[in-house]
Write a protein that holds these residues in place. Structure first.
Motif, PDB file in Angstrom:
ATOM      1  N   HIS A 435     106.470  23.520  40.990  1.00 24.39           N
ATOM      2  CA  HIS A 435     106.980  23.342  39.782  1.00 24.39           C
ATOM      3  C   HIS A 435     108.081  22.191  39.804  1.00 24.39           C
ATOM      4  CE1 HIS A 435     105.842  26.937  37.928  1.00 24.39           C
ATOM      5  NE2 HIS A 435     105.693  27.713  39.642  1.00 24.39           N
ATOM      6  N   CYS A 436     107.866  21.087  38.829  1.00 24.76           N
ATOM      7  CA  CYS A 436     108.996  19.973  39.407  1.00 24.76           C
ATOM      8  C   CYS A 436     110.048  20.107  37.713  1.00 24.76           C
ATOM      9  CB  CYS A 436     107.904  18.672  38.688  1.00 24.76           C
ATOM     10  SG  CYS A 436     109.360  17.291  39.011  1.00 24.76           S
ATOM     11  N   SER A 437     111.481  20.022  38.001  1.00 25.31           N
ATOM     12  CA  SER A 437     111.658  19.746  37.320  1.00 25.31           C
ATOM     13  C   SER A 437     112.210  19.205  36.385  1.00 25.31           C
ATOM     14  CB  SER A 437     113.647  20.315  37.043  1.00 25.31           C
ATOM     15  OG  SER A 437     113.842  18.792  37.741  1.00 25.31           O
ATOM     16  N   HIS A 438     111.520  17.376  36.767  1.00 28.13           N
ATOM     17  CA  HIS A 438     110.874  17.234  35.292  1.00 28.13           C
ATOM     18  C   HIS A 438     109.913  16.309  35.028  1.00 28.13           C
ATOM     19  CE1 HIS A 438     114.439  15.094  37.556  1.00 28.13           C
ATOM     20  NE2 HIS A 438     113.610  14.761  38.524  1.00 28.13           N
ATOM     21  N   CYS A 439     109.082  17.216  35.605  1.00 21.31           N
ATOM     22  CA  CYS A 439     107.095  16.887  35.124  1.00 21.31           C
ATOM     23  C   CYS A 439     106.637  18.604  34.537  1.00 21.31           C
ATOM     24  CB  CYS A 439     106.521  16.598  35.623  1.00 21.31           C
ATOM     25  SG  CYS A 439     107.009  15.265  37.085  1.00 21.31           S
ATOM     26  N   GLY A 440     107.680  19.262  34.793  1.00 21.57           N
ATOM     27  CA  GLY A 440     107.175  21.095  34.567  1.00 21.57           C
ATOM     28  C   GLY A 440     105.958  21.593  36.030  1.00 21.57           C
ATOM     29  N   ASN A 476     107.627  18.068  47.140  1.00 23.93           N
ATOM     30  CA  ASN A 476     107.890  17.211  46.897  1.00 23.93           C
ATOM     31  C   ASN A 476     107.545  17.051  45.510  1.00 23.93           C
ATOM     32  OD1 ASN A 476     110.234  15.638  47.466  1.00 23.93           O
ATOM     33  ND2 ASN A 476     109.048  14.368  49.410  1.00 23.93           N
ATOM     34  N   CYS A 477     107.477  16.402  44.437  1.00 26.45           N
ATOM     35  CA  CYS A 477     106.822  16.464  42.844  1.00 26.45           C
ATOM     36  C   CYS A 477     104.890  15.799  43.537  1.00 26.45           C
ATOM     37  CB  CYS A 477     107.555  16.730  41.877  1.00 26.45           C
ATOM     38  SG  CYS A 477     106.420  15.836  40.241  1.00 26.45           S
ATOM     39  N   PRO A 478     103.774  16.141  43.739  1.00 25.52           N
ATOM     40  CA  PRO A 478     103.281  15.333  43.264  1.00 25.52           C
ATOM     41  C   PRO A 478     103.204  14.216  42.455  1.00 25.52           C
ATOM     42  CG  PRO A 478     101.980  17.379  43.034  1.00 25.52           C
ATOM     43  CD  PRO A 478     103.782  17.040  42.381  1.00 25.52           C
ATOM     44  N   THR A 479     103.392  13.947  41.367  1.00 29.01           N
ATOM     45  CA  THR A 479     104.125  13.398  40.012  1.00 29.01           C
ATOM     46  C   THR A 479     104.939  12.079  40.258  1.00 29.01           C
ATOM     47  OG1 THR A 479     103.149  15.028  38.478  1.00 29.01           O
ATOM     48  CG2 THR A 479     103.507  12.568  37.885  1.00 29.01           C
ATOM     49  N   CYS A 480     106.407  12.627  40.811  1.00 28.92           N
ATOM     50  CA  CYS A 480     107.417  11.717  40.359  1.00 28.92           C
ATOM     51  C   CYS A 480     108.117  11.338  41.547  1.00 28.92           C
ATOM     52  CB  CYS A 480     108.278  12.285  39.205  1.00 28.92           C
ATOM     53  SG  CYS A 480     109.669  13.928  39.560  1.00 28.92           S
ATOM     54  N   LYS A 481     107.819  12.346  42.519  1.00 23.26           N
ATOM     55  CA  LYS A 481     108.243  12.293  44.264  1.00 23.26           C
ATOM     56  C   LYS A 481     109.346  12.809  44.703  1.00 23.26           C
ATOM     57  CE  LYS A 481     104.319  10.452  44.902  1.00 23.26           C
ATOM     58  NZ  LYS A 481     103.148  11.673  44.989  1.00 23.26           N
TER      59      LYS A 481
END
Ligand code: ANZ
Ligand code: ZN
Length: 865
Positions: A435-440, A476-481
């Protein structure tokens, strides 16, 4: 107990290694015929019980039968190893659940071997092993990618003392936590769901392809899916935020009798008014706890909804009897024609007369009291242009009319809900989401799978342990790190078991859950054997996942529409004998009973000397009626135990387990072995013997009996899967050979020829005895014969000689063996043959014959006085 029993045990021991491998690989005949026989894999609790013995006895008998038939049989076994019991054991005993599970698996595997279940152990899978759950996660990600895995708020059981979520099974009937005893609260929590409802129509309609499933199971699936054909109708409102309320009805023709609209507690319109109305808030809070059949209601003052057909303005209620997640959470209330609506109206609008719009069919007696709920009715005079029409026709016309005005349409609703797979527990497959606060919610990249379950020491009952491990959660978020949080829910174990039968087709594939070539070749499972307790959820989830995997071309289920199980065999429960004290009603322990040698009353209660009540019931510790798997096998051997459990009841029926009845089976097996020695020692025979054409009547009779029984046994395996009849046919065949061997009217070579068939056909059930008998034969005959081939059914042979009854003056005097057409000869020929025999001379010399009849095998003379 007979002295012979230990011998059966020793024989099983002697052939242990040979029977474990099944029909030797090299001797399996036609390797390009594949068949997949699967029994439901067990939860590794640590012990197999008699119910397991029953399933595996069935599946192994089928397995060995098809091996003899020359098939390449896939008969795998694995472990459904995630789930609560391991977690509970871990909490209680402070052991590592994976070690606890591994020990249990080892014990149960030994038990399976001791019952001679021949599984493809080289394909063994364990759902809690990272090599397996890596692919459970991969399948989850595929569902996610296709929009079939999503999060939404849902009610969970919250234990306020232990501060943990409970599974439904952990909440008792009084609504208390099994562990803390606290009253369980309902809480809303964001949870993961799988979109099984997207497949509802296929899951329902494809049941028709499952010709070899018990119809009981199909109808249970059908009811669970719950397809309902009806209409969505729009009721306009005077609320600018909610210009219309959609309702679902299966009875649009009752629109003329609608008197109100009722909304579920969570309807959007209700939520809006609850914001400003404290009494409504209070009502909702109270109503949440009421049962579904409660007739409480709350009138939304000032809100009206307009009947789309009659344009009448109607009151709007909030009512707990309207289900939150069925249809649109809204109903049109027809007190006259619906029982629930009638009760609701009586409670909430006492005194306002009920308005009906349907009458009984012409010629039928008036129904009497309202509500009148028949769906076969006619429209009453009050319905203007529809008067006199049958309900079904009026329903159709009304929906058509509303459709043309944009106020209604035909729709299908399902009772089936999406599958809630989130568990806030440790011992399960981690959900591979970050769960990423930027990417969902971001899927864990495939190359990072598996998301390993971290080792936890000192597991406690409070909370979800995964959320308390920072090394697991903080990633870390796999998309935006950017820093993000790992999902800490694990999956429902039904997810692990929804695809395991695919993995068996390709258990070592390191890249994919399974290769499509293997799956297409081996699936669907030809025969799936298991308990009827899995009739709904496990089978439905498996059918869903198989259809999903088919829809993304991971396999091709061909003509069977991606159905995973072609034939389903549901075995009945095993019940144990319970003894009950008639005075106290208590269940008695074995130590409280005395066995006496009175066949009428063999068991008495020690303390009182009274006769106990004897009943068969579901086995349980508290009833002292469990039977011990290991005991039975070590006392009687695996072969007798297998034959016994198969013989006691048809597969689908409840089986009343009574170990002592095994003596019948033991007697049969002992007889079979001694018969084998007897025949084997009667001479030297040709290993390639074929049945000659010239058989005496006794020989032809035996030959015909043997063929008939072989045919019956074959069909019982292949067509009916009726294994209790197989055992009784084995006994008949043994007895037929035994009787013939004793009478001595059949040539020994033919007896040996038939014996070889018997020894082969018992192999699926009693492999050790079959090996032992083969050895007896081979030693005596100096052969290298083997029994690993299913015998053919030979055509019936007409006997070359018949036995004739010679009847004189109505009494049967003697028998004569003669050629087949003897009775068709003329009287002189017959008479002269008879007079050449001493008995013939005794009854017929110098007698005057008044009447002569010769028919079939009876030759009859009436003599003159
Ligand atoms: C009007 C009506 C008149 C109805 C009548 C029945 C009899 P099945 O067959 O189970 O699908 N309904 C619709 N949504 C509901 C909800 N969320 N909660 C409770 N009940 C709901 O049932 C369809 C019927 O269930 C619908 O047809 C509706 O009541 C009710 F004489 O509409 B009926
Ligand atoms: Zn991100």
């Amino acid at each position: 107990r007979t002295a012979k029993t230990p011998k059966l045990v020793q024989i099983c021991e002697k052939w242990k290694h040979k029977t474990a491998e099944g029909v030797p690989e090299l001797l399996r005949q036609d390797r390009d015929k594949d068949i997949y026989i699967l029994s439901m894999f067990p939860y590794p609790s640590g012990v197999l019980h008699i119910g397991h013995l029953r399933v595996y006895a069935i599946s192994d008998a089928l397995n060995r039968f098809y091996q003899l038939k020359g098939y390449n049989v896939l008969h795998p076994m694995g472990w459904d190893a995630f789930g609560l019991p391991a977690e509970n054991a871990a909490i209680e005993r402070q052991v590592d659940p994976s070690e606890w599970t591994a020990q249990n698996i080892a014990k149960m595997k030994e038990q399976m071997k001791s019952m001679l279940a021949n599984f493809n152990w080289e394909r063994e899978i364990t759902t809690c092993s990272p090599d397996y759950y890596k692919f459970t996660q991969m399948i989850f990600l595929k569902l996610f990618k296709h929009g079939l895995a999503y999060q939404k708020e849902a009610e969970i059981n919250w234990d306020p003392v232990d501060k943990t979520v409970l599974a439904n099974e952990q909440v008792d009937a009084q609504g208390r936590s099994w562990r803390s005893g606290a009253l369980v609260e309902k809480r809303l929590l964001r949870q993961w769901f799988l979109g099984i409802t997207n497949f509802a129509a296929e899951l329902k309609h494809d049941l028709r392809y499952l010709k070899n499933w018990p119809s009981k199971v199909k109808s249970m699936q059908n009811n669970w899916i719950g397809e309902s054909n009806g209409a969505e109708l729009k009721f306009a409102t005077n609320d600018p935020d909610f210009p219309s309320i959609e309702i679902f009805t299966t009875r649009a023709e009752t629109l003329f009798s609608v008197q109100y609209v009722a909304l579920a507690l969570n309807h959007g319109l209700v939520a809006k008014y609850a914001l400003t109305d404290a009494s409504l808030q209070a009502f909702i809070k109270k109503a949440e706890l009421l049962p579904e059949d409660s007739k409480d209601g709350f009138l939304l003052k000032g809100v009206y909804s307009r009947n789309p057909l009659t344009q009448e303005d109607l009151p709007v209620y909030v009512a707990p009897y309207v289900l939150k997640d069925y249809g649109y959470g809204a109903v049109m209330g027809c007190p006259a024609h619906d029982e629930r609506d009638f009760q609701f109206w009586k409670t909430n609008a006492a005194g306002i007369p009920v308005r009906r719009c349907l009458d009984v069919l012409p010629g039928e007696e008036e129904a009497g009291e309202l509500p009148f709920t028949s769906k076969d009715a006619v429209m009453s005079d009050s319905t203007l242009e529809y008067r006199g029409l049958y309900s079904a026709e009026a329903r159709k016309q009304i929906v058509q009319k509303l459709h043309s005005q944009g106020l209604g349409r035909n729709v299908i609703q399902y009772k089936l809900r999406d599958w809630l797979i989130s568990r806030q527990r440790y011992w399960g497959t981690p959900i591979p989401i970050i769960h990423c606060s930027h990417c969902g919610p971001v899927p864990v990249p495939e190359e990072d799978l598996p998301v390993l379950l971290p080792k936890v020491t000192g597991l406690k009952s409070k909370g979800n342990p995964l959320s308390q491990i920072p090394e697991f959660v903080d990633v870390n978020c796999p998309t935006c790190k950017a820093p993000a949080k790992r999902e800490t829910d694990t999956m429902d174990t039904f997810m692990d078991s929804s695809w395991y039968y695919f993995r068996f087709t390709d258990p070592e594939n390191p890249k994919l859950p399974f290769g499509s070539e293997n799956a297409n070749k081996l699936l669907p499972v030809d025969m799936y054997i298991g308990g009827v307790e899995h009739a709904i959820l496990h089978l439905l989830y498996s059918r869903f996942i198989a259809k999903f995997l088919g829809s993304i071309n991971m396999w091709d289920g061909g003509l069977l529409k991606n159905e995973p199980f072609k034939r389903l065999i549901t075995q009945g429960m095993v019940h144990g004998k319970t003894f009950i004290d008639p005075e106290s009603g208590k269940f008695l322990k074995p130590s409280e009973l005395r066995h006496v040698s009175n066949p009428e009353e063999p068991v008495l209660i020690k303390a009182t000397g009274a006769k106990p009540i004897i009943r068969y019931e579901k086995m349980s510790k508290s009833k002292y009626n469990g039977a011990n798997f290991n005991d039975c096998i070590s006392k009687h051997g695996a072969d007798a135990t297998r034959a016994h459990i198969l013989f006691q009841a048809p597969i689908e029926d409840v089986l009343n387990w009574e170990e002592s009845k095994i003596v019948g089976i033991e007697r049969w097996l002992v007889k079979l072995l001694s018969l084998t020695s007897t025949i084997s020692n009667r001479g030297k025979f040709d290993v390639n013997y074929t049945t000659p054409k010239d058989l005496k009547q006794e020989e032809a009779d035996l030959h015909a009996t043997v063929q008939k029984l072989i045919k019956s046994i074959t069909e019982s395996f292949e067509v009916y899967i009726s294994l209790n009849t197989v055992i009784s046919d084995y006994m008949k065949l043994t007895n037929a050979l035994d009787t013939a061997a004793k009478k001595g009217l059949v040539r020994d070579a033919l007896l040996m020829h038939s014996l070889k068939k018997l020894v082969a056909v018992i192999y699926p059930v009693a492999p050790s005895i079959s090996e032992e008998a083969t050895e007896i034969i081979n030693k005596a005959q100096n052969w290298a014969w083997n029994q690993y081939r299913w015998p053919t059914c030979e055509p019936v042979i007409e006997p070359s000689t018949l036995k004739y009854q010679i009847v004189v003056n109505g009494r049967m005097r003697f028998m004569l063996t003669a050629e087949k057409d003897f009775s068709k000869c003329d009287m002189e020929t017959i008479l002269s043959r008879l007079l050449s025999l001493p008995e013939g001379r005794k009854y017929l010399t110098n007698r005057k014959i008044k009447k002569f009849i010769s028919k079939n095998n009876i030759i009859s003379f009436m003599l003159a006085k």
